[in-house]
Design a protein around this motif. Structure first.
Motif: not given
Length: 129
Positions: A48-67
């Motif tokens: 396939k022939k492709i071009k990059k988009t101008d916008l990055a995808d949404v970033v998600t951070a998963n956090v595990e912590c002591f409650h």
């Protein structure tokens, strides 16, 4: 940047933005990704022939912590900062998009999990140490 003589560990990593101290065990899932779109035509052969988009995808951070008993509300918005000692800082605006409440088990600490979805209004941006 000077050469590292030993690997940097995640010990001392902090997450702020909820108005409380978070005793972090693990932060995962942070990955910047720039998408692409297909520009192939019927005469295209091979790949396939492709071009990059101008916008990055949404970033998600998963956090595990002591409650520690503090309430974290789904949908809480704010500016969140993840700091890796000696490695840098990741900061941006976003909201709490997922909460995994602790399992109760004899002899084990209560662990809370939540996800921060960065909304792109400010950042997210990584700054090296």
């Amino acid at each position: 940047m000077p050469a590292l003589t030993s690997p940097i560990t995640g010990n001392g990593t902090t997450v702020s933005g909820l108005g409380q101290t978070t005793f972090v065990k693990k932060v995962s899932g942070i990955a910047d990704k720039l998408g692409n779109f297909d520009i192939s035509v019927l005469a295209t052969t091979g790949y396939k022939k492709i071009k990059k988009t101008d916008l990055a995808d949404v970033v998600t951070a998963n956090v595990e912590c002591f409650h520690i008993g503090s309430a974290i509300a789904l949908g809480t918005t704010g500016t969140f900062t993840i700091t890796w000692p000696g490695a840098g800082t990741f900061i941006g605006t976003g909201y709490i998009s997922d909460i995994k409440y602790p399992d109760a088990e004899n002899g084990n600490a209560l662990m809370l999990g939540y996800s921060i979805t960065f909304d792109g209004a400010t950042g997210p941006a990584y700054t090296a140490a």
